[in-house]
Motif scaffolding. Structure first.
Motif, short mmCIF file in Angstrom:
data_model
loop_
_atom_site.label_atom_id
_atom_site.label_comp_id
_atom_site.label_asym_id
_atom_site.label_seq_id
_atom_site.Cartn_x
_atom_site.Cartn_y
_atom_site.Cartn_z
N LYS A 160 -28.18 49.29 36.76
CA LYS A 160 -29.29 49.25 35.77
C LYS A 160 -30.63 49.45 36.88
O LYS A 160 -30.52 48.33 37.65
N VAL A 161 -31.30 50.36 36.88
CA VAL A 161 -32.33 50.38 37.72
C VAL A 161 -33.69 50.18 36.77
O VAL A 161 -33.91 51.28 35.91
N PRO A 162 -34.73 49.64 37.39
CA PRO A 162 -36.29 49.76 36.67
C PRO A 162 -36.68 51.18 36.42
O PRO A 162 -36.47 51.97 37.26
N SER A 163 -37.20 51.49 35.32
CA SER A 163 -37.76 52.75 35.00
C SER A 163 -39.27 52.58 34.99
O SER A 163 -39.76 51.58 34.31
N GLU A 164 -40.20 53.58 35.33
CA GLU A 164 -41.58 53.34 35.17
C GLU A 164 -42.15 53.79 33.80
O GLU A 164 -42.88 53.41 33.47
N LYS A 165 -41.19 54.22 33.08
CA LYS A 165 -41.15 54.83 31.64
C LYS A 165 -40.25 54.22 30.82
O LYS A 165 -39.37 54.85 30.21
N GLY A 166 -40.26 53.01 30.41
CA GLY A 166 -39.58 52.40 29.55
C GLY A 166 -38.30 51.30 30.16
O GLY A 166 -38.42 50.83 31.04
N PRO A 167 -37.07 51.30 29.31
CA PRO A 167 -36.26 50.46 29.73
C PRO A 167 -35.66 50.89 30.97
O PRO A 167 -35.57 52.07 31.29
N PRO A 168 -34.66 49.66 31.65
CA PRO A 168 -33.88 50.50 32.77
C PRO A 168 -33.00 51.56 32.48
O PRO A 168 -32.41 51.67 31.53
N ARG A 169 -32.78 52.10 33.70
CA ARG A 169 -31.98 53.35 33.62
C ARG A 169 -30.83 53.17 34.17
O ARG A 169 -30.56 52.23 34.96
N LYS A 170 -29.49 53.39 33.38
CA LYS A 170 -28.19 53.14 34.04
C LYS A 170 -27.85 54.60 35.00
O LYS A 170 -27.85 55.54 34.81
N VAL A 171 -27.67 54.00 36.14
CA VAL A 171 -27.35 55.05 37.26
C VAL A 171 -25.92 55.02 37.58
O VAL A 171 -25.39 54.10 37.79
N TYR A 172 -25.50 56.13 37.67
CA TYR A 172 -23.77 56.08 37.76
C TYR A 172 -23.66 56.78 38.94
O TYR A 172 -24.07 57.76 39.55
N SER A 173 -22.39 56.15 39.62
CA SER A 173 -21.93 56.54 41.03
C SER A 173 -20.70 56.43 41.02
O SER A 173 -19.86 55.60 40.25
N LEU A 174 -19.99 57.63 41.63
CA LEU A 174 -18.53 57.72 41.52
C LEU A 174 -17.92 56.52 42.30
O LEU A 174 -18.24 56.22 43.60
N ASN A 175 -16.82 55.84 41.78
CA ASN A 175 -16.16 54.76 42.60
C ASN A 175 -14.75 55.36 43.04
O ASN A 175 -14.40 56.74 42.86
N PRO A 176 -13.90 54.69 43.93
CA PRO A 176 -12.65 55.11 44.47
C PRO A 176 -11.74 55.73 43.35
O PRO A 176 -11.17 56.59 43.42
N GLN A 177 -11.82 55.05 42.20
CA GLN A 177 -10.83 55.54 41.03
C GLN A 177 -11.44 56.88 40.48
O GLN A 177 -10.60 57.84 40.12
N GLY A 178 -12.70 57.09 40.59
CA GLY A 178 -13.33 58.31 40.05
C GLY A 178 -12.86 59.37 41.07
O GLY A 178 -12.90 60.57 40.78
N ARG A 179 -12.97 59.07 42.31
CA ARG A 179 -12.89 60.01 43.36
C ARG A 179 -11.38 60.48 43.19
O ARG A 179 -11.09 61.63 43.33
N GLU A 180 -10.32 59.76 42.86
CA GLU A 180 -8.86 59.98 42.57
C GLU A 180 -9.14 60.94 41.40
O GLU A 180 -8.15 62.14 41.54
N GLN A 181 -9.61 60.55 40.62
CA GLN A 181 -9.61 61.50 39.18
C GLN A 181 -10.26 62.83 39.55
O GLN A 181 -9.67 63.83 39.00
N LEU A 182 -11.22 62.78 40.45
CA LEU A 182 -11.93 64.29 40.52
C LEU A 182 -11.14 64.82 41.59
O LEU A 182 -10.87 66.18 41.28
#
Length: 110
Positions: free
Chosen positions: A65-87
């Motif tokens: 969760k990253v603070p946003s200038e316009k409203g609530p925090p944003r959920k920033v998604y990053s690929l993890n090792p399991q996601g890399r395997e899936q990809l």
């Protein structure tokens, strides 16, 4: 988008989003904007958000969760090792299917 395109996209959108996240982390609207830049202009934002919930539940991404200038925090998604395997599995499957479809197409052309 035509009905056939919509149906095909349903089956591949997860892999497409994972591929985008392999390049760099992003939040939902950013992912939707990138997809639209790639030509997926009729893609509904809600579809992407529902997919993000699913890939998070499957454990393919890490979320910050990253603070946003316009409203609530944003959920920033990053690929993890399991996601890399899936990809990687997505790309193997895609290559297999694309080769077979191309072969069918070429056989029809002869």
């Amino acid at each position: 988008m035509g009905n056939q395109m919509t149906e095909m996209l349903k089956g591949t959108l997860e892999g497409i989003v994972l591929a985008l996240l392999a390049g760099q982390p992003a939040y939902g609207y950013e992912i939707t904007a990138r997809l639209r830049e790639q030509g997926f202009t009729d893609l509904v934002e809600g579809t992407v958000y529902a997919l993000l919930v699913r890939i998070e539940q499957k454990g393919f991404v890490d979320v910050e969760k990253v603070p946003s200038e316009k409203g609530p925090p944003r959920k920033v998604y990053s690929l993890n090792p399991q996601g890399r395997e899936q990809l990687a599995e997505f790309w193997r499957t895609w290559s297999f299917l694309a080769e077979r479809i191309e072969q069918l197409h070429d056989d029809k052309e002869r």
